[in-house]
Design an enzyme around this catalytic site. Structure first.
Site, mmCIF file in Angstrom:
data_model
loop_
_atom_site.group_PDB
_atom_site.id
_atom_site.type_symbol
_atom_site.label_atom_id
_atom_site.label_comp_id
_atom_site.label_asym_id
_atom_site.label_seq_id
_atom_site.Cartn_x
_atom_site.Cartn_y
_atom_site.Cartn_z
ATOM 1 N N LYS A 1 -66.013 5.223 -27.610
ATOM 2 C CA LYS A 1 -64.592 5.041 -27.272
ATOM 3 C C LYS A 1 -64.477 3.823 -26.354
ATOM 4 O O LYS A 1 -64.752 3.894 -25.164
ATOM 5 C CB LYS A 1 -64.014 6.275 -26.574
ATOM 6 C CG LYS A 1 -62.494 6.172 -26.490
ATOM 7 C CD LYS A 1 -61.898 6.778 -25.257
ATOM 8 C CE LYS A 1 -62.033 5.982 -24.009
ATOM 9 N NZ LYS A 1 -61.217 4.742 -23.933
ATOM 10 N N GLY B 1 -67.782 2.392 -16.102
ATOM 11 C CA GLY B 1 -66.394 2.175 -15.697
ATOM 12 C C GLY B 1 -66.248 2.371 -14.208
ATOM 13 O O GLY B 1 -67.211 2.220 -13.446
ATOM 14 N N GLU C 1 -72.592 4.409 -14.989
ATOM 15 C CA GLU C 1 -72.695 3.053 -14.419
ATOM 16 C C GLU C 1 -71.331 2.733 -13.837
ATOM 17 O O GLU C 1 -70.368 2.550 -14.585
ATOM 18 C CB GLU C 1 -73.058 2.036 -15.505
ATOM 19 C CG GLU C 1 -74.410 2.261 -16.158
ATOM 20 C CD GLU C 1 -75.573 1.913 -15.264
ATOM 21 O OE1 GLU C 1 -75.362 1.483 -14.118
ATOM 22 O OE2 GLU C 1 -76.710 2.082 -15.723
ATOM 23 N N CYS D 1 -69.373 -5.728 -12.533
ATOM 24 C CA CYS D 1 -69.643 -4.674 -11.554
ATOM 25 C C CYS D 1 -70.657 -5.057 -10.480
ATOM 26 O O CYS D 1 -70.549 -4.640 -9.335
ATOM 27 C CB CYS D 1 -70.128 -3.437 -12.292
ATOM 28 S SG CYS D 1 -71.487 -3.829 -13.406
ATOM 29 N N GLU E 1 -63.890 -2.372 -3.941
ATOM 30 C CA GLU E 1 -64.145 -3.248 -5.085
ATOM 31 C C GLU E 1 -62.830 -3.877 -5.526
ATOM 32 O O GLU E 1 -61.895 -3.173 -5.906
ATOM 33 C CB GLU E 1 -64.749 -2.428 -6.233
ATOM 34 C CG GLU E 1 -65.116 -3.290 -7.414
ATOM 35 C CD GLU E 1 -65.700 -2.492 -8.569
ATOM 36 O OE1 GLU E 1 -65.114 -1.471 -8.954
ATOM 37 O OE2 GLU E 1 -66.753 -2.916 -9.086
HETATM 38 P P1 NAD Z 1 -62.001 2.639 -16.011
HETATM 39 O O1 NAD Z 1 -62.855 3.639 -15.338
HETATM 40 O O2 NAD Z 1 -60.552 2.655 -15.760
HETATM 41 O O3 NAD Z 1 -62.163 2.752 -17.587
HETATM 42 C C1 NAD Z 1 -63.441 2.655 -18.229
HETATM 43 C C2 NAD Z 1 -63.408 3.456 -19.515
HETATM 44 O O4 NAD Z 1 -63.309 4.841 -19.189
HETATM 45 C C3 NAD Z 1 -62.228 3.170 -20.433
HETATM 46 O O5 NAD Z 1 -62.678 3.289 -21.767
HETATM 47 C C4 NAD Z 1 -61.251 4.276 -20.075
HETATM 48 O O6 NAD Z 1 -60.350 4.568 -21.130
HETATM 49 C C5 NAD Z 1 -62.178 5.433 -19.821
HETATM 50 N N1 NAD Z 1 -61.724 6.444 -18.873
HETATM 51 C C6 NAD Z 1 -60.999 6.265 -17.744
HETATM 52 N N2 NAD Z 1 -60.839 7.441 -17.097
HETATM 53 C C7 NAD Z 1 -61.512 8.380 -17.822
HETATM 54 C C8 NAD Z 1 -61.732 9.783 -17.666
HETATM 55 N N3 NAD Z 1 -61.252 10.452 -16.632
HETATM 56 N N4 NAD Z 1 -62.478 10.409 -18.602
HETATM 57 C C9 NAD Z 1 -63.003 9.731 -19.644
HETATM 58 N N5 NAD Z 1 -62.802 8.413 -19.865
HETATM 59 C C10 NAD Z 1 -62.067 7.745 -18.956
HETATM 60 O O7 NAD Z 1 -62.658 1.225 -15.650
HETATM 61 P P2 NAD Z 1 -62.177 -0.218 -16.107
HETATM 62 O O8 NAD Z 1 -61.017 -0.606 -15.256
HETATM 63 O O9 NAD Z 1 -62.049 -0.285 -17.590
HETATM 64 O O10 NAD Z 1 -63.472 -1.078 -15.723
HETATM 65 C C11 NAD Z 1 -63.674 -1.615 -14.472
HETATM 66 C C12 NAD Z 1 -64.631 -0.751 -13.670
HETATM 67 O O11 NAD Z 1 -65.855 -0.577 -14.376
HETATM 68 C C13 NAD Z 1 -65.013 -1.391 -12.369
HETATM 69 O O12 NAD Z 1 -64.994 -0.419 -11.352
HETATM 70 C C14 NAD Z 1 -66.432 -1.861 -12.598
HETATM 71 O O13 NAD Z 1 -67.207 -1.985 -11.452
HETATM 72 C C15 NAD Z 1 -66.954 -0.817 -13.510
HETATM 73 N N6 NAD Z 1 -68.098 -1.347 -14.257
HETATM 74 C C16 NAD Z 1 -69.351 -0.868 -13.968
HETATM 75 C C17 NAD Z 1 -70.456 -1.380 -14.637
HETATM 76 C C18 NAD Z 1 -71.860 -0.906 -14.342
HETATM 77 O O14 NAD Z 1 -72.744 -1.132 -15.152
HETATM 78 N N7 NAD Z 1 -72.120 -0.250 -13.230
HETATM 79 C C19 NAD Z 1 -70.284 -2.356 -15.613
HETATM 80 C C20 NAD Z 1 -69.003 -2.805 -15.863
HETATM 81 C C21 NAD Z 1 -67.912 -2.276 -15.188
#
Ligand code: NAD
Length: 484
Positions: free
Chosen positions: A180, A232, A254, A288, A386
């Site tokens: 997804k 995320g 992650e 990230c 962040e």
């Molecule tokens: P987000 O958490 O809003 O969304 C990420 C994904 O999760 C999307 O597909 C979203 O639809 C889904 N999602 C959101 N809430 C959910 C829930 N409760 N249950 C299931 N799925 C859910 O993050 P974003 O804004 O898309 O991405 C940015 C964030 O991701 C930043 O905090 C960044 O640091 C982090 N990130 C971490 C890494 C890593 O490897 N540690 C890599 C890239 C990004």
């Protein structure tokens, strides 16, 4: 301009009509123009995808029972099909999330097939089982088995690079996957599905269903899922961890970061400006592990503030599809508003703005200027939260112990760097920083080494053999010594 409009999901090896009528529009953040659309999955679509993945996994003659060598042959074709699309894939990503095209060519074009080939080979070489002589006289057969049906949830910032950290090891291990992607980056995920289809991946082995966070939550809790792999935000990760805790479902997380670049007093920054850009402003500050906190010794503080501010001012901000661009737009208007709110908080907390702080003079798009704050209190909001944009803080420290203490004074622990001309000193400091990864004078995630975070940056590791182990389960069969 032609738009890319999809009307079907990729489920069970076929293009399947959605259960509902909702769509997701994709907006180019550099122009504000609509560039495409996909159907928006609801719970029923996720159910279909999980059923297809379950059926493929449970097939007694199917993917999970194939030898690693047989799977590797198909995965080699998958990698080749992605290479055939290595021109189009970065273009699609850049026009959805604003990643500069020269960055996207690496992260989104060439990296994913490398990952697929790496894991196909690793699985082929890994002994599938071993006969382990026991302490009590018997022998145990220790078998590695694929963990099952994987729910993979990805963010928009590096959509294909991050998908490959999950899809490549999961498929090599013999798992089947429901992917997804984030709402903002869906057109690249559809191209991934096209490549999988062209490579002849068996039906149901990889399913792609774009949708919002509600269907993400539905996927995480679905009874047909055996393992969740999520990248995320920390907030979403906590919620997913709660669900997985209740269900006792294995999960890899992650999450976010607020990593530090520790500049030691002997560092030669001016000969390393490309590396400094790579750990601070890469992908418009939307990675990230970026080092959004620059820790500078008081003895060289003014000089380092100047170097970092000049670096920010020298960036070419503009259309991510232009090869000269080094900083593109933020992914969405909402994300720009969030970043601008942090800039306002920095100003009102009394930090000294030394570069940027506003919007560049461009006609359209969700741009902010690369921004640097000096004289930042390491406990203030802009030094602790962040921001996920091109906003850097330069924080003074008195000695090495103080630098390490400031670097560790965060809820996160994902990346970081140490800058020095002395290899031993760099290693010594690196060992003291509480984070899952750290680089010396540069930072690059090598596919062979584990990547992940400590504290609020996550649970578990991706990449390397450790990233494959996350998709394998161990079974011990205690053999009967009386049978020949
Ligand atoms: P987000 O958490 O809003 O969304 C990420 C994904 O999760 C999307 O597909 C979203 O639809 C889904 N999602 C959101 N809430 C959910 C829930 N409760 N249950 C299931 N799925 C859910 O993050 P974003 O804004 O898309 O991405 C940015 C964030 O991701 C930043 O905090 C960044 O640091 C982090 N990130 C971490 C890494 C890593 O490897 N540690 C890599 C890239 C990004």
């Amino acid at each position: 301009m032609n738009t890319l409009d999809y009307s079907h999901f990729y489920i069970g090896g076929d293009w399947i009509a959605p259960a509902g009528r909702q769509t997701l529009d994709v907006i180019n953040p550099a122009t504000g123009q609509r560039v495409g659309s996909v159907p928006r999955a609801g719970g029923a679509d996720i159910d279909n995808a999980v059923s297809a993945a379950r059926k493929a996994f449970d097939d007694p003659d199917g993917w999970s029972r194939w030898t690693p060598t047989r799977r590797a042959e198909t995965l080699e074709r998958f990698a080749t099909e992605l290479e055939n699309r290595a021109g189009e894939m970065p273009q699609r990503v850049s026009m959805q999330n604003g990643m500069p095209i020269t960055v996207a060519e690496g992260f989104e074009g060439s990296f994913p097939p490398v990952m697929i080939r790496y894991y196909a080979d690793l699985m082929r070489e890994l002994p599938a089982e071993e006969r382990r002589p026991g302490l009590l006289g018997g022998t145990t057969l220790v078998v590695r088995e694929p963990i099952g049906v994987v729910g993979a949830i990805t963010p928009w910032n590096v959509p294909q690079g991050i998908s490959s950290l999950k899809v490549a090891p999961a498929l090599a291990a013999g798992c089947t996957v429901v992917l997804k992607p984030a709402e903002e980056t869906v057109l690249d995920a559809m191209l991934l599905a096209e490549a999988a289809h062209a490579a002849g991946l068996p039906a149901g082995v990889l399913n792609v269903v774009p949708g919002g966070r509600e269907v993400g939550a539905h996927l995480v809790a679905h009874p047909g899922i055996d393992k969740v792999s999520f990248t995320g935000s920390t907030a979403a990760g906590r919620s997913i961890a709660e669900t997985c805790g209740r269900l006792l479902r294995p999960v890899t997380l992650e999450l976010g970061g607020k990593s530090a670049a520790i500049i030691l007093d002997d560092a030669d920054l001016t000969s390393r400006l490309d590396s400094l850009y790579g750990v601070t402003l890469l992908n418009n500050g939307q990675v990230c592990w970026l080092n959004s906190r620059i820790l500078a010794p008081r003895s060289r503080y003014d000089e380092i503030v100047d170097v970092v501010s000049d670096l920010a001012r020298s960036q070419v901000v503009g259309d991510p599809l232009d090869r000269n661009t080094t900083v593109g737009p933020l992914v969405s208007e909402r994300q720009r508003a969030r970043v601008e709110d942090y800039i306002a908080k920095g100003k009102s907390a009394g930090a000294r703005l030394t570069a940027g702080g506003g919007r560049p003079n461009l006609d359209a798009g969700w741009f902010v200027e690369p921004t640097v704050f000096a004289d930042v209190d390491s406990t203030s909001v802009i030094a602790q939260e962040e921001i996920f944009g091109p906003v850097l803080t330069v924080i003074p420290y008195t000695d090495e112990a103080d630098a390490v203490a400031i670097a560790n004074n965060t809820e996160y622990g994902l990346g970081g760097t140490v800058w020095t001309e002395d290899a031993k000193r760099g290693e010594r400091i690196a060992r003291q920083v509480r984070s899952g990864t750290i680089g010396i004078n540069a930072y690059a995630n090598d596919p062979t080494a584990p990547f992940g975070g400590v504290k609020s940056s996550g649970l578990g590791r991706e990449l390397g053999p450790e990233g494959l182990a996350a998709f394998l389960e161990l079974k011990s069969v205690y053999l009967d010594p009386t049978l020949s």
